[in-house]
Every structure is written in structure tokens, then in C-alpha cells.
Enzyme design. Structure first.
Site, PDB file in Angstrom:
ATOM      1  N   ASP A  11     -20.808 -48.621  19.930  1.00 53.83           N
ATOM      2  CA  ASP A  11     -19.893 -49.689  20.335  1.00 53.83           C
ATOM      3  C   ASP A  11     -19.907 -49.770  21.865  1.00 53.83           C
ATOM      4  O   ASP A  11     -20.735 -50.467  22.442  1.00 53.83           O
ATOM      5  CB  ASP A  11     -18.503 -49.372  19.774  1.00 53.83           C
ATOM      6  CG  ASP A  11     -17.474 -50.441  20.091  1.00 53.83           C
ATOM      7  OD1 ASP A  11     -17.867 -51.530  20.545  1.00 53.83           O
ATOM      8  OD2 ASP A  11     -16.273 -50.191  19.885  1.00 53.83           O
ATOM      9  N   LYS A  46     -22.801 -52.694  17.950  1.00 52.53           N
ATOM     10  CA  LYS A  46     -21.795 -53.725  18.237  1.00 52.53           C
ATOM     11  C   LYS A  46     -22.043 -54.449  19.555  1.00 52.53           C
ATOM     12  O   LYS A  46     -21.390 -55.441  19.841  1.00 52.53           O
ATOM     13  CB  LYS A  46     -20.404 -53.078  18.293  1.00 52.53           C
ATOM     14  CG  LYS A  46     -19.670 -53.109  16.988  1.00 52.53           C
ATOM     15  CD  LYS A  46     -18.222 -52.727  17.214  1.00 52.53           C
ATOM     16  CE  LYS A  46     -17.583 -52.306  15.921  1.00 52.53           C
ATOM     17  NZ  LYS A  46     -16.291 -51.646  16.159  1.00 52.53           N
ATOM     18  N   ASP A 106     -15.251 -44.599   8.811  1.00 55.70           N
ATOM     19  CA  ASP A 106     -13.861 -44.485   8.370  1.00 55.70           C
ATOM     20  C   ASP A 106     -12.902 -45.271   9.244  1.00 55.70           C
ATOM     21  O   ASP A 106     -13.244 -45.710  10.344  1.00 55.70           O
ATOM     22  CB  ASP A 106     -13.432 -43.017   8.441  1.00 55.70           C
ATOM     23  CG  ASP A 106     -13.235 -42.580   9.898  1.00 55.70           C
ATOM     24  OD1 ASP A 106     -14.167 -42.781  10.707  1.00 55.70           O
ATOM     25  OD2 ASP A 106     -12.157 -42.065  10.226  1.00 55.70           O
TER      26      ASP A 106
HETATM   27  P1  IMP Z   1     -18.501 -45.792  21.267  1.00 60.54           P
HETATM   28  O1  IMP Z   1     -18.348 -44.489  21.964  1.00 60.54           O
HETATM   29  O2  IMP Z   1     -17.524 -46.823  21.763  1.00 60.54           O
HETATM   30  O3  IMP Z   1     -19.920 -46.324  21.296  1.00 60.54           O
HETATM   31  O4  IMP Z   1     -18.055 -45.599  19.786  1.00 60.54           O
HETATM   32  C1  IMP Z   1     -18.845 -44.980  18.872  1.00 60.54           C
HETATM   33  C2  IMP Z   1     -18.045 -44.140  17.916  1.00 60.54           C
HETATM   34  O5  IMP Z   1     -16.835 -44.769  17.542  1.00 60.54           O
HETATM   35  C3  IMP Z   1     -18.837 -43.937  16.655  1.00 60.54           C
HETATM   36  O6  IMP Z   1     -19.218 -42.595  16.594  1.00 60.54           O
HETATM   37  C4  IMP Z   1     -17.907 -44.263  15.535  1.00 60.54           C
HETATM   38  O7  IMP Z   1     -17.488 -43.065  14.914  1.00 60.54           O
HETATM   39  C5  IMP Z   1     -16.707 -44.891  16.149  1.00 60.54           C
HETATM   40  N1  IMP Z   1     -16.635 -46.327  15.806  1.00 60.54           N
HETATM   41  C6  IMP Z   1     -16.866 -47.370  16.626  1.00 60.54           C
HETATM   42  N2  IMP Z   1     -16.697 -48.528  15.987  1.00 60.54           N
HETATM   43  C7  IMP Z   1     -16.369 -48.207  14.725  1.00 60.54           C
HETATM   44  C8  IMP Z   1     -16.089 -48.998  13.557  1.00 60.54           C
HETATM   45  O8  IMP Z   1     -16.111 -50.243  13.538  1.00 60.54           O
HETATM   46  N3  IMP Z   1     -15.812 -48.301  12.426  1.00 60.54           N
HETATM   47  C9  IMP Z   1     -15.777 -46.938  12.374  1.00 60.54           C
HETATM   48  N4  IMP Z   1     -16.035 -46.180  13.437  1.00 60.54           N
HETATM   49  C10 IMP Z   1     -16.318 -46.795  14.606  1.00 60.54           C
END
Ligand code: IMP
Ligand code: MG
Length: 178
Positions: A104, A132, A159
Site C-alpha cells: 500500500d 494499491k 484480514d
Molecule cells: P504498507 O506498509 O502501507 O505498504 O502496508 C502493507 C501492509 O498493510 C500489508 O502487510 C498488509 O498486511 C496491510 N494492508 C494494507 N492494505 C491492506 C488491506 O486492504 N487489507 C488487509 N491488509 C492490508
């Protein structure tokens, strides 16, 4: 606030076909070599188990796991990424593939990759089932399954407050106002 899984975003059939394609790409790249597949607990577990079974046996796959947390029970990232479980074995000189459920902001994978890079690996690549594209950290995803809109999703390992990981397909979460 209450959340419930709503419409299906990606079906079991679509997931299966895409995972096969990614596994074929990984097989071509690492054929004849040892590959340390690092699954990120807990969200990537379902994807990882499907993926590694589709990787050609000519790749010498070793499994490792790490855990990172940033979300807690909420659907918003806290921005701070903590590594709460490390690898069991050294990876010096190894080819490493990090397998994650979803990228994300990129903060989680950026932090994990930087952390593993310090161990003098031969290479590190990243595979994420969902992307995303709301990037904050400049992380390169080498194998991405699907681009999705900026919505919170569950199922196929992912989850919301530890629920719905067991759904076989991927669903958007709806907020229900009470
Ligand atoms: P980031 O650090 O913002 O890239 O987020 C990544 C982490 O957030 C992943 O390991 C996911 O576990 C969690 N995550 C991000 N978006 C979602 C979602 O839509 N559903 C479930 N988990 C998410
Ligand atoms: Mg995760």
C-alpha cells in the site's frame, strides 16, 4: 464502527491463474538455483503456500518467515513498521524473495528490504499479490499480482482485525455505521 466483507473483487479462478503466471516467471528466473522465500506473517501465508507449490521443482526453494506490524486492529497504517519476528537462519550470499500479501504505502516492504539488505544477500526481490499504488516509500515490486483501487480488502490471507483471512477469494470491506 463495524466492518463486513462486501462484493468480491478478485475471484478464486482469477487468483489461481495469476499465481500460476507469477510462479512461472519466478521459475524461469531461478531455475537451477537456491531461493530463500521469505513469507511475511500472517497475511502472505495463503498466497505463499499456493505460490511455492506452483514453482518448478528445478528451483531449490527454502522457506523462511518474518513478521512486521504497522496496522494493529485498524484499517489505517500507523506509519511505524516494527519487525516483530526475524528469520531463523542466515541468508548471507542467498537469493531472497520476499512474499507479501499487499503493498500500500510501501513502508512495510521498504523497511523489510532495507533490513535484509544489511545481511549481504546475493539478491533480494519482492513479490506481492496486490498493489494499491498509494506509495509513500520508494519500493520496487518485482512480481505483482493485481493492481487494486485504494479500498481495504480481506480474504485469501488478508484480514481486518484478524478476521476473514480464510475467505477463498478477495473482497472489499464495507463500513457499517451503527
Ligand atoms: P504498507 O506498509 O502501507 O505498504 O502496508 C502493507 C501492509 O498493510 C500489508 O502487510 C498488509 O498486511 C496491510 N494492508 C494494507 N492494505 C491492506 C488491506 O486492504 N487489507 C488487509 N491488509 C492490508
Ligand atoms: Mg501484512
Amino acid at each position: 464502527m463495524k466492518y463486513e466483507p462486501a462484493e468480491e473483487l478478485i475471484s478464486q479462478k482469477e487468483i489461481d491463474a495469476r499465481v500460476s503466471e507469477i510462479a512461472a516467471e519466478i521459475s524461469r528466473k531461478y531455475s537451477g538455483q537456491r531461493l530463500v522465500v521469505v513469507g511475511i506473517l500472517r497475511g502472505a501465508v495463503i498466497f505463499l503456500t499456493d505460490l511455492v507449490r506452483k514453482i518448478d521443482p528445478s528451483v531449490d526453494v527454502v522457506l523462511e518467515f518474518m513478521r512486521a506490524s504497522s496496522y494493529g486492529a485498524s484499517t489505517k497504517t500507523s506509519g511505524e513498521v516494527k519487525i516483530t519476528q526475524d528469520l531463523d537462519n542466515p541468508i548471507r550470499g542467498a537469493h531472497v524473495l520476499i512474499v507479501e500479501d499487499i503493498v500500500d504505502t510501501g513502508l512495510t516492504l521498504f523497511r523489510l528490504k532495507e533490513y535484509l539488505r544489511q545481511r549481504e544477500t546475493a539478491s533480494i526481490e519482492i513479490c506481492a499479490l496486490l498493489d494499491k499504488e498509494r506509495r509513500v516509500a520508494p519500493v520496487q515490486v518485482d512480481y505483482a499480482g493485481f493492481d487494486i483501487p485504494d479500498k481495504f480488502v480481506v480474504g485469501y490471507g488478508m484480514d481486518c482485525g484478524e478476521r476473514w483471512r480464510n475467505l477463498p477469494s478477495i473482497h472489499v470491506i464495507n463500513t457499517i455505521q451503527e
